[in-house]
Scaffold this active site. Sequence first.
Site, PDB file in Angstrom:
ATOM      1  CE  LYS A 192      38.779  17.066  29.054  1.00 23.70           C
ATOM      2  NZ  LYS A 192      37.842  18.214  28.883  1.00 23.70           N
ATOM      3  CG  ASP A 231      35.648  20.087  31.537  1.00 16.11           C
ATOM      4  OD1 ASP A 231      34.480  19.760  31.224  1.00 16.11           O
ATOM      5  OD2 ASP A 231      36.662  19.581  31.021  1.00 16.11           O
ATOM      6  CE  LYS A 254      40.170  19.001  31.897  1.00 14.30           C
ATOM      7  NZ  LYS A 254      39.349  20.113  31.360  1.00 14.30           N
TER       8      LYS A 254
END
Length: 284
Positions: free
Chosen positions: A216, A124, A187
């Site tokens: 996300k 991430d 995300k």
Amino acid sequence: MTTRFTHQEWLEIFKRAQQSIPQGKSVYPTPGLATAEFAKYIDHTLLKLDATKEQIDQLCAEARTYDFKSVCVRLNWVHRAKKNLGGSSVVVACVVGFHEGTYSVSEKVKEATQAVEAGASELDLVLNYTKLKEQDYSTVYTDVAAMRNVAPPPIVLKVILETSQLSQSEIIAGCQIAQAARADFVKTSTGFNGTGATTENVNLMKTTVGTNLKVKASGGVKTVQDCVRMMEAGAERIGTSSGVAIMKEASDLVHGTIPRSHPTPSTQRERQPEQNLTRIWSDF
């Protein structure tokens, strides 16, 4: 490393993307509450700087029990988490460039390489959103492309935009750069800066990337209501430290142990986001 496009070409790409976004809010299907599919949307997360090994062990035990998609941790806990999750379907995700996103490319490459070597299956990455706001698109692209280069598929690469710090046009630009760099997800947030995920931003991201990338939602997602709203807005992964509470609430709703007066996720009025928070010690 190539910058892929000139500044003017990036602007044309962003303009076309913005023009192609449909009017109105799209609503996407969601998995059944408390199902195995529902659990696999969740990245069970612990990113506090003061996390202990006991807390990491508990995080992993909970992830195994509920069969979440992943546990998301900092680099120093990747090896321990990988060992704890051996024999399960739960994978390890590691944050990179967390949480400011302003680290050099070489620092991020080093961190990503170490994370993969320690057992991370997903990364991430915090986008350098400061450079994005400065319209230094080549630098932002190079940052993400370098991560993809050192962590090719099947490693899953998620790019954290930090949407609370961006305008709608900047969110679209961030999505397009992540797509050009061959990321797998965009995300919303680190959960450590600003308001976190909103349905409006999740929907904007999803309509921007379409089926090319997944979305996300993370930052402030704490209830079944929050999860379902984000899923309806287009999220295919949820980052939260409240995964256990969410699954328990979902089970209670399915089995009728929560009274009928309990607002349903799809109808309850959206919770107002907290303003101007910096959560260095956050559980998000």
